[in-house]
Design a protein around this motif. Sequence first.
Motif, short mmCIF file in Angstrom:
data_model
loop_
_atom_site.label_atom_id
_atom_site.label_comp_id
_atom_site.label_asym_id
_atom_site.label_seq_id
_atom_site.Cartn_x
_atom_site.Cartn_y
_atom_site.Cartn_z
N TYR A 227 0.81 -1.25 0.11
CA TYR A 227 0.16 -0.11 -0.16
C TYR A 227 0.96 1.22 -0.01
O TYR A 227 1.83 1.13 0.68
CB TYR A 227 -0.84 0.07 1.27
CG TYR A 227 -1.94 -0.97 1.40
CD1 TYR A 227 -3.13 -1.08 0.50
CD2 TYR A 227 -1.45 -2.03 1.94
CE1 TYR A 227 -3.84 -2.04 0.49
CE2 TYR A 227 -2.58 -3.42 1.95
CZ TYR A 227 -3.66 -3.14 1.35
OH TYR A 227 -4.53 -4.42 1.43
N GLU A 243 -5.65 1.47 -7.08
CA GLU A 243 -7.06 1.33 -6.33
C GLU A 243 -7.13 2.04 -4.85
O GLU A 243 -6.40 1.65 -4.23
CB GLU A 243 -7.57 -0.07 -6.28
CG GLU A 243 -8.99 -0.26 -5.57
CD GLU A 243 -9.30 -1.71 -5.65
OE1 GLU A 243 -10.31 -2.08 -5.13
OE2 GLU A 243 -8.36 -2.66 -6.01
N VAL A 245 -7.93 2.20 -1.42
CA VAL A 245 -8.95 1.39 -0.37
C VAL A 245 -9.13 2.12 0.97
O VAL A 245 -9.91 1.75 1.72
CB VAL A 245 -7.69 0.48 0.23
CG1 VAL A 245 -7.49 -0.34 -0.91
CG2 VAL A 245 -6.43 0.96 0.72
N LYS A 246 -8.58 3.59 1.09
CA LYS A 246 -9.22 4.43 2.00
C LYS A 246 -8.70 5.70 1.79
O LYS A 246 -7.43 6.22 1.46
CB LYS A 246 -8.33 4.04 3.20
CG LYS A 246 -9.02 4.87 4.39
CD LYS A 246 -8.28 4.50 5.80
CE LYS A 246 -8.71 5.24 7.17
NZ LYS A 246 -8.05 4.86 8.37
#
Length: 293
Positions: A227, A243, A245-246
């Motif tokens: 990440y 993408e 994710v948060k």
Amino acid sequence: MTESRSFALRKTPPLTRSNLWISRLSFLALHVLYCATATHAATTTVWATPHDSYSSSIGVLGCKVDTDRIAYWPGSVDCNNLCVSLSYGDRTVKLLRVDQSQGAHDISYDAWNYLVTGHGANDRPAVGGPIEMQAEELDASECKDLIHTEGHKLPLSAANSMNFLASCLDHKDGSWVGANHILYNILDSICTWGYDEPCELNWPSENQAQCKHALGTPNPLKDDPVYDIKYPSGNKVIAGSGEVVKNGGTPWGDVGGTGQENAAAGGQIVSSSATLLIVWIMTLMSCGALCWV
């Protein structure tokens, strides 16, 4: 006629509680000043900048280390100097050196954000350029908590780290990496291809690791993604795909400006200056007490 002269011996002032207190305070001031000077001599000043995409020129696998605490320093990564501490105000972080920058002292965006603001980059992302900080080289073992493998061994790509690892294994006096590494059948540092499995290396009789699956197979790997926290949004994303994710939290603001957002960072400078002023006053007291005694 000879002129007579009288000489009087200088009398030492009687020892009182007040004098004893001043002497002890003076000694403490000198000790603090000495320690501060010694510490300063062991540190260097760098201008740290935020870096938001994990990479490793020596093949350290991002899925098995803390990618929010990485240093991308000038100069090549060697087999021993893999750990550094970085301080700003009263905050300090330890960083793992796994890649080489083009000249800037880049660090993970989250580490930079925390040092400057006291908040994580995903919680309160800040924007800004180089910030003056204090760096100190540490023994590689000091960064073991940033390595998420059994025994805190440095995770390396079996397919793409052999040149670096061979140089460490051939070190005349041994090396930290040579004694503290583990190979995985993962092709890239952001862990998108290969197999998440350990491999064995029979060195020096063999220079290629033996793995359960064929070494270097481009098998899509999705079990343990890397990440990144992107600058300046603070969004947490999958490094291989981008993408989100948060999403990033409440923006902190421009830490290079002069707005209210900088109050906390500025407070660290004031606090540091106040500490230096106290040491200076105590040192003057020390000089006075020594001369008086």
